[in-house]
Design a protein around this motif. Structure first.
Motif, short mmCIF file in Angstrom:
data_model
loop_
_atom_site.label_atom_id
_atom_site.label_comp_id
_atom_site.label_asym_id
_atom_site.label_seq_id
_atom_site.Cartn_x
_atom_site.Cartn_y
_atom_site.Cartn_z
N MET A 1 0.85 -1.18 0.00
CA MET A 1 0.00 0.00 0.00
C MET A 1 0.88 1.23 0.00
SD MET A 1 -2.96 1.20 2.62
CE MET A 1 -4.13 0.21 1.75
N ALA A 2 0.42 2.27 -0.68
CA ALA A 2 1.21 3.48 -0.79
C ALA A 2 0.32 4.72 -0.72
CB ALA A 2 1.99 3.48 -2.11
N VAL A 3 0.95 5.84 -0.35
CA VAL A 3 0.25 7.12 -0.38
C VAL A 3 0.18 7.59 -1.82
CG1 VAL A 3 0.32 9.52 0.34
CG2 VAL A 3 1.01 7.73 1.94
N VAL A 4 -1.04 7.79 -2.32
CA VAL A 4 -1.23 8.23 -3.69
C VAL A 4 -1.13 9.75 -3.78
CG1 VAL A 4 -2.86 8.34 -5.61
CG2 VAL A 4 -2.65 6.24 -4.27
N ALA A 5 -1.77 10.44 -2.84
CA ALA A 5 -1.77 11.90 -2.85
C ALA A 5 -1.96 12.41 -1.44
CB ALA A 5 -2.86 12.43 -3.77
N SER A 6 -1.43 13.61 -1.19
CA SER A 6 -1.57 14.26 0.10
C SER A 6 -1.92 15.72 -0.12
CB SER A 6 -0.26 14.15 0.90
OG SER A 6 -0.34 14.87 2.11
N HIS A 7 -2.98 16.17 0.55
CA HIS A 7 -3.44 17.55 0.39
C HIS A 7 -3.61 18.17 1.78
CE1 HIS A 7 -4.39 16.79 -3.87
NE2 HIS A 7 -4.85 15.63 -3.45
N HIS A 8 -2.93 19.28 2.02
CA HIS A 8 -3.09 20.01 3.27
C HIS A 8 -4.11 21.12 3.00
CE1 HIS A 8 -1.00 21.76 7.10
NE2 HIS A 8 -2.28 21.48 7.27
N ILE A 9 -5.38 20.88 3.36
CA ILE A 9 -6.47 21.74 2.93
C ILE A 9 -6.85 22.77 3.98
CG2 ILE A 9 -8.86 21.75 2.12
CD1 ILE A 9 -8.38 18.91 1.13
N ALA A 10 -6.79 22.40 5.24
CA ALA A 10 -7.27 23.29 6.30
C ALA A 10 -6.44 23.08 7.55
CB ALA A 10 -8.74 23.02 6.59
N GLN A 11 -6.71 23.88 8.56
CA GLN A 11 -6.03 23.70 9.83
C GLN A 11 -6.44 22.39 10.48
OE1 GLN A 11 -6.51 26.98 12.53
NE2 GLN A 11 -5.25 26.05 14.14
N SER A 12 -7.71 22.03 10.30
CA SER A 12 -8.23 20.76 10.80
C SER A 12 -9.44 20.37 9.96
CB SER A 12 -8.63 20.87 12.27
OG SER A 12 -9.09 19.64 12.78
N ILE A 13 -9.66 19.07 9.76
CA ILE A 13 -10.80 18.59 8.99
C ILE A 13 -11.69 17.75 9.90
CG2 ILE A 13 -11.56 17.17 7.05
CD1 ILE A 13 -8.98 17.87 5.62
N THR A 14 -12.96 18.13 9.99
CA THR A 14 -13.90 17.41 10.86
C THR A 14 -14.42 16.14 10.22
OG1 THR A 14 -14.60 19.55 11.74
CG2 THR A 14 -16.00 17.66 12.22
N ALA A 15 -14.80 16.23 8.92
CA ALA A 15 -15.36 15.08 8.20
C ALA A 15 -15.23 15.34 6.71
CB ALA A 15 -16.83 14.87 8.58
N HIS A 16 -15.26 14.28 5.91
CA HIS A 16 -15.25 14.44 4.47
C HIS A 16 -16.00 13.30 3.80
CE1 HIS A 16 -11.86 11.54 4.68
NE2 HIS A 16 -12.14 11.28 3.39
N ALA A 17 -16.43 13.55 2.55
CA ALA A 17 -17.17 12.55 1.77
C ALA A 17 -16.97 12.82 0.29
CB ALA A 17 -18.65 12.58 2.13
N TRP A 18 -16.92 11.73 -0.51
CA TRP A 18 -16.74 11.84 -1.96
C TRP A 18 -18.06 11.63 -2.68
CZ3 TRP A 18 -11.94 12.71 -4.29
CH2 TRP A 18 -10.82 12.62 -3.45
N ASN A 19 -18.17 12.19 -3.89
CA ASN A 19 -19.32 11.86 -4.73
C ASN A 19 -19.07 10.53 -5.44
OD1 ASN A 19 -17.47 12.57 -6.70
ND2 ASN A 19 -18.89 13.86 -7.87
N ALA A 20 -20.05 10.05 -6.18
CA ALA A 20 -19.98 8.71 -6.75
C ALA A 20 -18.87 8.56 -7.77
CB ALA A 20 -21.31 8.34 -7.38
N THR A 21 -18.58 9.59 -8.55
CA THR A 21 -17.58 9.51 -9.60
C THR A 21 -16.19 9.93 -9.15
OG1 THR A 21 -18.13 11.75 -10.34
CG2 THR A 21 -19.32 9.92 -11.37
N LEU A 22 -16.04 10.26 -7.87
CA LEU A 22 -14.77 10.69 -7.31
C LEU A 22 -14.23 11.93 -8.01
CD1 LEU A 22 -12.97 7.25 -6.78
CD2 LEU A 22 -14.52 8.46 -5.26
N SER A 23 -15.14 12.78 -8.48
CA SER A 23 -14.74 14.03 -9.15
C SER A 23 -14.92 15.23 -8.23
CB SER A 23 -15.56 14.24 -10.42
OG SER A 23 -16.95 14.29 -10.11
N MET A 24 -15.55 15.04 -7.06
CA MET A 24 -15.76 16.12 -6.10
C MET A 24 -15.68 15.57 -4.69
SD MET A 24 -18.97 18.14 -7.90
CE MET A 24 -18.62 19.72 -7.13
N ILE A 25 -15.27 16.43 -3.77
CA ILE A 25 -15.20 16.04 -2.37
C ILE A 25 -15.79 17.15 -1.51
CG2 ILE A 25 -12.85 16.94 -2.09
CD1 ILE A 25 -12.35 14.69 -0.06
#
Length: 391
Positions: A1-25
């Motif tokens: 297993m490997a890290v594919v991508a890493s994104h530092h988006i915010a100071q902290s993230i409470t929760a996240h979810a993807w759409n069905a086509t993985l084109s939006m988060i």
């Protein structure tokens, strides 16, 4: 297993979810807002903020994105929940009647997407459904079953049972069958005579707050974690279930995900996802390895002493009367440098373009947490997996 991508988006993230086509988060940057980004899990993808959902007054604590209907459901410490629908240009919110007097903590769409469940700080669970006659979402509440805050909720694949975890250290399974909303129960379905809100099972396996409850792909197994650094897997859900407790000897986990019927991954305060699998011959679950391969060997040695190190420093600070920041040797070189709180599956090998092709095996997943980073992990080549989707 490997890290594919890493994104530092915010100071902290409470929760996240993807759409069905993985084109939006959709994610919450530890505020009352939900930010929606366009992009893909591919390593070279560029993410752009496309929408900001502003309706909640306090911290958004839960997000789930329905793959078929494309509805987003959010819940918040403001005691409210909204169902968001896209009208072609903007996301429009619909208020859900929860009738809570404490914060909404967690949320999960049912497999058929005709219901969703919300766990709360009011020691209750709201099972919500759409009422077409009045054009709104209403809820039926399961009360007086929990002794404290409901930290996690999860739907069984049959769309009729829900599992919950709570800060009263217990995990429970309830019937969520709603007459007029769910289709007639198949006579072969387990718990056919169970009425809405009736408790099917209570598990008293943890000695600390319980988190991260999840069902296996077939629903034959249930897993959750305890703040006492334990992992509990229960199989053959029914009158005589079998269970196993794994004492991690690491810092506690916060969330887990079944990769398949025989493997699961968990993440928490060690900042490095842990992989577990079951021995098919003995039927015993065991820890396999840390997922972050870059520092697994060093981290394995350091993690075993983290608890003693923390206690030693706390004891020393207490004696000296100091309160300086406590730093462990954990963060160096890991993809995450603070607690992992959310694990979300991305691609199932048993499902392509919405069609089931066999046993579901998660090939990629994402993690987020207190450090504000969103990390994408893959068991296989992410480019090949994305090629199977119609984006």
């Amino acid at each position: 297993m490997a890290v594919v991508a890493s994104h530092h988006i915010a100071q902290s993230i409470t929760a996240h979810a993807w759409n069905a086509t993985l084109s939006m988060i959709a994610l919450c940057p530890n505020t009352s807002e939900v930010h929606i980004y366009t992009g893909t899990p591919a390593p070279d993808s560029v993410w752009k903020k496309a929408f900001v959902l502003q309706k909640h007054d306090q911290l958004v604590s839960g997000i789930d994105w329905a793959p078929i209907s494309n509805y987003i459901v959010t819940c918040s410490h403001d005691r409210n929940s909204y169902v968001w629908s896209f009208d072609g240009t903007q996301w429009q919110p619909t208020l859900v009647i929860l009738r809570l007097n404490r914060a909404a903590i967690s949320v999960d769409w049912s497999p058929k997407e005709n219901k969703f469940v919300v766990g709360s700080g009011a020691k209750s669970v709201c099972v919500c459904y759409y009422e077409a006659d009045n054009n709104w979402w209403v809820s039926k509440i399961i009360r007086k079953k929990h002794g404290s805050t409901v930290t996690g909720v999860a739907w069984h694949p049959n769309n009729l049972l829900i599992a919950t975890t709570s800060t009263d250290c217990k995990c429970r399974v309830f019937s969520a069958y709603i007459k007029g909303v769910d289709s007639k129960i198949n006579p072969g379905t387990t718990f056919i005579d169970t009425k809405f809100g009736e408790q099917v099972l209570q598990l008293d396996l943890a000695f600390g707050w319980s988190f991260g409850v999840k069902w296996s792909p077939t629903g034959n197994s249930l897993a959750y974690v305890g703040h006492d650094s334990t992992l509990h897997i229960v199989s053959n859900i029914g009158p005589t279930p079998s269970h196993q407790t794994i004492n991690l000897r690491q810092l506690p986990l916060r969330d887990i995900l079944f990769i398949s019927e025989t493997r699961l991954v968990g993440g928490g305060f060690d900042c490095n996802p842990m992989l577990f699998e079951i021995d098919p011959k003995r039927g015993v679950w065991t820890f396999v390895k840390f997922v972050d391969e870059a520092k697994s060997s060093t981290h394995d040695l350091k993690s075993s002493t983290l608890f003693l190190e923390a206690m030693g420093r706390f004891h020393g600070q207490t004696r000296r009367g100091t309160h300086e920041a406590f730093e462990t040797s954990r963060a160096s070189g890991l993809a995450h440098d603070n607690c992992i709180t959310c694990i979300v599956p991305l691609i199932s090998a048993g499902e392509v373009n919405g069609q089931e092709t066999g046993e579901k095996v998660v090939q990629a997943f994402s993690t987020s947490g207190v450090d504000g980073r969103l990390i994408i992990w893959s068991f296989s080549n992410i480019t090949e997996l994305l090629a199977k989707l119609q984006i």
